[in-house]
Design an enzyme around this catalytic site. Structure first.
Site, PDB file in Angstrom:
ATOM      1  N   GLY A  19      34.600  10.444 -12.690  1.00 46.95           N
ATOM      2  CA  GLY A  19      34.271  11.847 -12.939  1.00 46.95           C
ATOM      3  C   GLY A  19      34.495  12.307 -14.367  1.00 46.95           C
ATOM      4  O   GLY A  19      34.782  13.483 -14.597  1.00 46.95           O
ATOM      5  N   ASN A  21      32.145  12.632 -16.490  1.00 47.47           N
ATOM      6  CA  ASN A  21      31.051  13.595 -16.706  1.00 47.47           C
ATOM      7  C   ASN A  21      31.362  14.930 -16.044  1.00 47.47           C
ATOM      8  O   ASN A  21      31.051  15.989 -16.600  1.00 47.47           O
ATOM      9  CB  ASN A  21      29.726  13.034 -16.200  1.00 47.47           C
ATOM     10  CG  ASN A  21      29.092  12.106 -17.210  1.00 47.47           C
ATOM     11  OD1 ASN A  21      28.572  12.547 -18.223  1.00 47.47           O
ATOM     12  ND2 ASN A  21      29.160  10.807 -16.955  1.00 47.47           N
ATOM     13  N   ILE A  99      21.865   5.679  -2.989  1.00 45.75           N
ATOM     14  CA  ILE A  99      20.424   5.903  -3.120  1.00 45.75           C
ATOM     15  C   ILE A  99      20.086   7.033  -2.166  1.00 45.75           C
ATOM     16  O   ILE A  99      20.524   7.037  -1.004  1.00 45.75           O
ATOM     17  CB  ILE A  99      19.654   4.609  -2.791  1.00 45.75           C
ATOM     18  CG1 ILE A  99      19.928   3.586  -3.886  1.00 45.75           C
ATOM     19  CG2 ILE A  99      18.150   4.897  -2.672  1.00 45.75           C
ATOM     20  CD1 ILE A  99      19.325   2.225  -3.662  1.00 45.75           C
ATOM     21  N   LEU A 100      19.355   8.016  -2.653  1.00 46.13           N
ATOM     22  CA  LEU A 100      19.098   9.218  -1.851  1.00 46.13           C
ATOM     23  C   LEU A 100      17.779   9.091  -1.095  1.00 46.13           C
ATOM     24  O   LEU A 100      16.797   8.559  -1.617  1.00 46.13           O
ATOM     25  CB  LEU A 100      19.061  10.437  -2.775  1.00 46.13           C
ATOM     26  CG  LEU A 100      20.394  10.687  -3.495  1.00 46.13           C
ATOM     27  CD1 LEU A 100      20.191  11.648  -4.657  1.00 46.13           C
ATOM     28  CD2 LEU A 100      21.428  11.224  -2.519  1.00 46.13           C
ATOM     29  N   ASN A 114      20.223  14.101 -12.678  1.00 50.16           N
ATOM     30  CA  ASN A 114      21.032  12.884 -12.710  1.00 50.16           C
ATOM     31  C   ASN A 114      21.237  12.464 -14.164  1.00 50.16           C
ATOM     32  O   ASN A 114      20.431  12.797 -15.034  1.00 50.16           O
ATOM     33  CB  ASN A 114      20.313  11.753 -11.963  1.00 50.16           C
ATOM     34  CG  ASN A 114      21.142  10.488 -11.891  1.00 50.16           C
ATOM     35  OD1 ASN A 114      22.356  10.539 -11.674  1.00 50.16           O
ATOM     36  ND2 ASN A 114      20.507   9.344 -12.078  1.00 50.16           N
ATOM     37  N   SER A 143      20.391   9.084 -20.558  1.00 47.23           N
ATOM     38  CA  SER A 143      19.296  10.005 -20.226  1.00 47.23           C
ATOM     39  C   SER A 143      19.702  10.950 -19.108  1.00 47.23           C
ATOM     40  O   SER A 143      20.322  10.517 -18.129  1.00 47.23           O
ATOM     41  CB  SER A 143      18.078   9.220 -19.694  1.00 47.23           C
ATOM     42  OG  SER A 143      17.749   8.132 -20.513  1.00 47.23           O
ATOM     43  N   THR A 148      13.512  12.486  -8.752  1.00 52.23           N
ATOM     44  CA  THR A 148      12.361  12.435  -7.858  1.00 52.23           C
ATOM     45  C   THR A 148      12.564  11.244  -6.924  1.00 52.23           C
ATOM     46  O   THR A 148      13.603  10.582  -6.989  1.00 52.23           O
ATOM     47  CB  THR A 148      11.047  12.258  -8.646  1.00 52.23           C
ATOM     48  OG1 THR A 148      11.147  11.032  -9.384  1.00 52.23           O
ATOM     49  CG2 THR A 148      10.784  13.413  -9.587  1.00 52.23           C
ATOM     50  N   GLU A 150      11.382   8.376  -6.984  1.00 51.18           N
ATOM     51  CA  GLU A 150      11.481   7.068  -7.650  1.00 51.18           C
ATOM     52  C   GLU A 150      12.871   6.909  -8.273  1.00 51.18           C
ATOM     53  O   GLU A 150      13.289   7.760  -9.080  1.00 51.18           O
ATOM     54  CB  GLU A 150      10.415   6.970  -8.753  1.00 51.18           C
ATOM     55  CG  GLU A 150      10.288   5.575  -9.318  1.00 51.18           C
ATOM     56  CD  GLU A 150       9.517   5.575 -10.636  1.00 51.18           C
ATOM     57  OE1 GLU A 150       9.697   4.620 -11.403  1.00 51.18           O
ATOM     58  OE2 GLU A 150       8.768   6.537 -10.888  1.00 51.18           O
ATOM     59  N   ASP A 152      15.853   6.504 -10.487  1.00 53.01           N
ATOM     60  CA  ASP A 152      16.005   6.639 -11.947  1.00 53.01           C
ATOM     61  C   ASP A 152      14.656   6.875 -12.636  1.00 53.01           C
ATOM     62  O   ASP A 152      14.463   6.471 -13.791  1.00 53.01           O
ATOM     63  CB  ASP A 152      16.674   5.383 -12.544  1.00 53.01           C
ATOM     64  CG  ASP A 152      18.090   5.175 -12.011  1.00 53.01           C
ATOM     65  OD1 ASP A 152      18.757   6.169 -11.705  1.00 53.01           O
ATOM     66  OD2 ASP A 152      18.508   4.009 -11.896  1.00 53.01           O
TER      67      ASP A 152
HETATM   68  C1  GRF Z   1      28.009   7.315 -15.889  1.00 51.27           C
HETATM   69  O1  GRF Z   1      27.887   6.206 -16.720  1.00 51.27           O
HETATM   70  C2  GRF Z   1      26.661   7.829 -15.483  1.00 51.27           C
HETATM   71  O2  GRF Z   1      25.687   7.623 -16.453  1.00 51.27           O
HETATM   72  C3  GRF Z   1      26.350   7.029 -14.241  1.00 51.27           C
HETATM   73  O3  GRF Z   1      27.582   6.911 -13.591  1.00 51.27           O
HETATM   74  C4  GRF Z   1      28.632   6.953 -14.543  1.00 51.27           C
HETATM   75  C5  GRF Z   1      29.624   7.977 -14.099  1.00 51.27           C
HETATM   76  O4  GRF Z   1      30.751   7.997 -14.940  1.00 51.27           O
HETATM   77  N1  GRF Z   1      25.342   7.689 -13.440  1.00 51.27           N
HETATM   78  P1  GRF Z   1      31.884   9.088 -14.737  1.00 51.27           P
HETATM   79  O5  GRF Z   1      32.405   8.931 -13.305  1.00 51.27           O
HETATM   80  O6  GRF Z   1      31.287  10.427 -14.968  1.00 51.27           O
HETATM   81  O7  GRF Z   1      32.947   8.734 -15.737  1.00 51.27           O
END
Ligand code: GRF
Length: 220
Positions: A19, A21, A99-100, A114, A143, A148, A150, A152
């Site tokens: 987490g 991000n 995968i959703l 995402n 990115s 959607t 597909e 990623d």
């Molecule tokens: C990130 O590298 C993101 O791009 C990918 O999952 C990872 C999550 O990292 N979708 P964090 O848990 O936010 O550190």
């Protein structure tokens, strides 16, 4: 007279892991003029450190165990029900390792973002840093995209590009990409919250203008 702030945008974040991000989103939402309010963080893993980060920030958390459901559809329907109790305007995937289903993606059409650790459309899926190194790429990055059906593959919103250095390992590259992730995800979420970012028939729009296929590019 005070400048008019955008109305609050409730966001639900889904994650499975560390987490970092989420933390960047929490920190950015805390700034005075942010219209973003993280209403809840949901994980399919009880031990995800991201849940702890959310609790520390006073954000509601929920754990929904995918192993308790018979198949993807059943889990995704329960997840939709849970998310919708928070009535979010935006759902943000931040390292959600699932995968959703098509139903899920359709339900949140135009309000599901995402982040992916590569310069999409390159390196969909896993092990992106290693694959970029093996290919001898001189540039790599991350990115943010609308989700959607597909994997990623949805319209790109913003990409951060970094140079690959001579002695990079997958780990060193991952670290530098992560720093960029923490910049571009809050930026994209904020654009959405301010009503500047939308999904149109042709792709992602910023301030009503169709973004380039690569999304908004940031080079470091
Ligand atoms: C990130 O590298 C993101 O791009 C990918 O999952 C990872 C999550 O990292 N979708 P964090 O848990 O936010 O550190």
């Amino acid at each position: 007279m005070q400048e008019r702030k955008s109305p609050t945008c409730d966001v639900v974040v889904l994650l499975s892991g560390t987490g970092s991000n989420l933390q960047a989103l929490i920190d950015s939402a805390r700034t005075d003029d942010s219209p973003v309010r993280i209403a809840a963080v949901i994980s399919n893993r009880a031990d995800a450190y991201g849940l702890q980060r959310a609790q520390d920030a006073g954000i509601a958390t929920r754990f929904l165990d995918h192993k308790a459901f018979e198949g993807r559809e059943a889990f995704d329907h329960a997840l939709i029900e849970l998310i919708d109790t928070f009535a979010p305007k935006l759902v943000v995937l931040a390292g959600f390792m699932r995968i959703l289903s098509a139903d899920f993606v359709r339900h949140y059409q135009g309000r599901l973002l995402n982040i992916h650790p590569s310069l999409l459309p390159k390196y969909k899926g896993l092990h992106t840093h290693q694959r970029a190194l093996e290919a001898g790429d001189t540039e790599h990055g991350c990115s943010v995209h609308f989700v959607t059906e597909e994997l990623d593959g949805g319209p790109l919103v913003v990409q951060a590009v970094i140079p690959v250095e001579l002695h990079d390992s997958p780990q060193s590259l991952a670290q530098r990409v992560h720093v960029q992730e923490h910049q571009i995800y809050p930026l994209a979420v904020r654009w959405f919250a301010e009503g500047r970012l939308t999904l149109g028939d042709q792709g992602a729009l910023l301030d009503g203008q169709l973004l380039a296929a690569s999304g908004h590019l940031i080079r470091t």
